[in-house]
Design a protein around this motif. Sequence first.
Motif, mmCIF file in Angstrom:
data_model
loop_
_atom_site.group_PDB
_atom_site.id
_atom_site.type_symbol
_atom_site.label_atom_id
_atom_site.label_comp_id
_atom_site.label_asym_id
_atom_site.label_seq_id
_atom_site.Cartn_x
_atom_site.Cartn_y
_atom_site.Cartn_z
ATOM 1 N N TYR A 1 0.814 -1.164 -0.008
ATOM 2 C CA TYR A 1 0.077 -0.007 -0.142
ATOM 3 C C TYR A 1 0.757 1.292 -0.201
ATOM 4 C CZ TYR A 1 -4.834 -1.613 0.291
ATOM 5 O OH TYR A 1 -5.932 -1.989 0.096
ATOM 6 N N ARG A 2 1.840 1.237 0.965
ATOM 7 C CA ARG A 2 2.684 2.442 1.199
ATOM 8 C C ARG A 2 3.549 2.774 -0.111
ATOM 9 N NH1 ARG A 2 5.366 1.931 6.663
ATOM 10 N NH2 ARG A 2 6.921 0.896 5.518
ATOM 11 N N GLU A 3 4.062 1.662 -0.950
ATOM 12 C CA GLU A 3 5.017 1.833 -1.657
ATOM 13 C C GLU A 3 4.842 1.701 -3.062
ATOM 14 O OE1 GLU A 3 7.565 3.714 -0.594
ATOM 15 O OE2 GLU A 3 7.577 2.997 1.506
ATOM 16 N N SER A 4 3.834 1.100 -3.471
ATOM 17 C CA SER A 4 3.388 0.586 -4.925
ATOM 18 C C SER A 4 3.266 1.534 -5.791
ATOM 19 C CB SER A 4 2.318 -0.460 -4.918
ATOM 20 O OG SER A 4 1.130 0.248 -4.621
ATOM 21 N N ARG A 5 3.113 2.856 -5.255
ATOM 22 C CA ARG A 5 2.890 4.004 -6.292
ATOM 23 C C ARG A 5 4.325 4.481 -6.681
ATOM 24 N NH1 ARG A 5 2.690 5.572 -1.134
ATOM 25 N NH2 ARG A 5 3.862 7.495 -0.479
ATOM 26 N N THR A 6 5.260 3.927 -5.998
ATOM 27 C CA THR A 6 6.640 4.641 -6.425
ATOM 28 C C THR A 6 7.043 3.689 -7.442
ATOM 29 O OG1 THR A 6 7.878 3.035 -4.981
ATOM 30 C CG2 THR A 6 6.988 5.257 -3.895
ATOM 31 N N LEU A 7 6.511 2.691 -7.912
ATOM 32 C CA LEU A 7 6.996 1.808 -8.857
ATOM 33 C C LEU A 7 6.777 2.355 -10.539
ATOM 34 C CD1 LEU A 7 5.577 -1.633 -7.789
ATOM 35 C CD2 LEU A 7 8.050 -1.021 -8.094
ATOM 36 N N GLY A 8 7.686 2.011 -11.413
ATOM 37 C CA GLY A 8 7.338 2.580 -12.536
ATOM 38 C C GLY A 8 5.901 1.954 -13.315
ATOM 39 N N PRO A 9 5.487 2.531 -14.719
ATOM 40 C CA PRO A 9 4.268 1.986 -15.046
ATOM 41 C C PRO A 9 4.196 0.608 -15.281
ATOM 42 C CG PRO A 9 5.271 4.039 -16.038
ATOM 43 C CD PRO A 9 6.019 3.682 -15.117
ATOM 44 N N ALA A 10 5.342 -0.341 -15.796
ATOM 45 C CA ALA A 10 5.310 -1.540 -15.904
ATOM 46 C C ALA A 10 4.968 -2.297 -14.790
ATOM 47 C CB ALA A 10 6.704 -1.902 -16.632
ATOM 48 N N GLY A 11 5.761 -1.814 -13.629
ATOM 49 C CA GLY A 11 5.590 -2.504 -12.205
ATOM 50 C C GLY A 11 4.113 -2.363 -11.873
ATOM 51 N N ARG A 12 3.300 -1.091 -12.075
ATOM 52 C CA ARG A 12 2.308 -0.976 -11.489
ATOM 53 C C ARG A 12 1.201 -1.876 -12.292
ATOM 54 N NH1 ARG A 12 3.669 4.623 -10.951
ATOM 55 N NH2 ARG A 12 2.462 5.117 -12.731
ATOM 56 N N ALA A 13 1.527 -1.919 -13.557
ATOM 57 C CA ALA A 13 0.505 -2.651 -14.431
ATOM 58 C C ALA A 13 0.569 -4.086 -14.121
ATOM 59 C CB ALA A 13 0.882 -2.305 -15.710
#
Length: 181
Positions: free
Chosen positions: A90-102
């Motif tokens: 929850y805390r850190e997934s927003r810091t991933l790049g677009p590919a990681g978030r996808a």
Amino acid sequence: SVMGRNGFHQMSMQDLAREAEVSVGLIYKYFGGKEDLLLATIVRILDVFRDQLAPVIGEVGDDVVGQLTAGIRRYIEIVDENLDGVVLTYRESRTLGPAGRARIKELEIASAAPLRKAIEDGIAAGVFRDVDVDLTVFDIVLIAHGWALKHWHFGPTYTVDEYIRLQTRHVLNALLSDDGS
């Protein structure tokens, strides 16, 4: 864990290597960098949901209430077994790049698919009300994640079994149609 205590961005690879009792070089060799390590941590938890929910639900047979009950139980138990990792996600997934978030979004949808099927089957059988399935699955996932996110609040008050029992009753009360209850 270092990530849980200090936060992902404050964590040094040296801290992590010390806690894992491996060399920094080994971490870089396997993960490339901090973002890859974060992604691997999140994916590992999502893989557990994906791999464990369907079999647990399948063991129940055709009883959709039993299937959903078993699915909710296992989902919350997995959260309980991975409290730090769920909070980290929850805390850190927003810091991933677009590919990681996808990739995480894809895995999250896949991991909740067995819950979705149990609800859809229950609606088709007339056991569950004709609810918005997507919203209901989302609510169940949030309830499960809530055990980690608000563990400081619920942990001292409820055992994980009590939390599961009360939250399952809450979900079923919303789902069971008048003739199916």
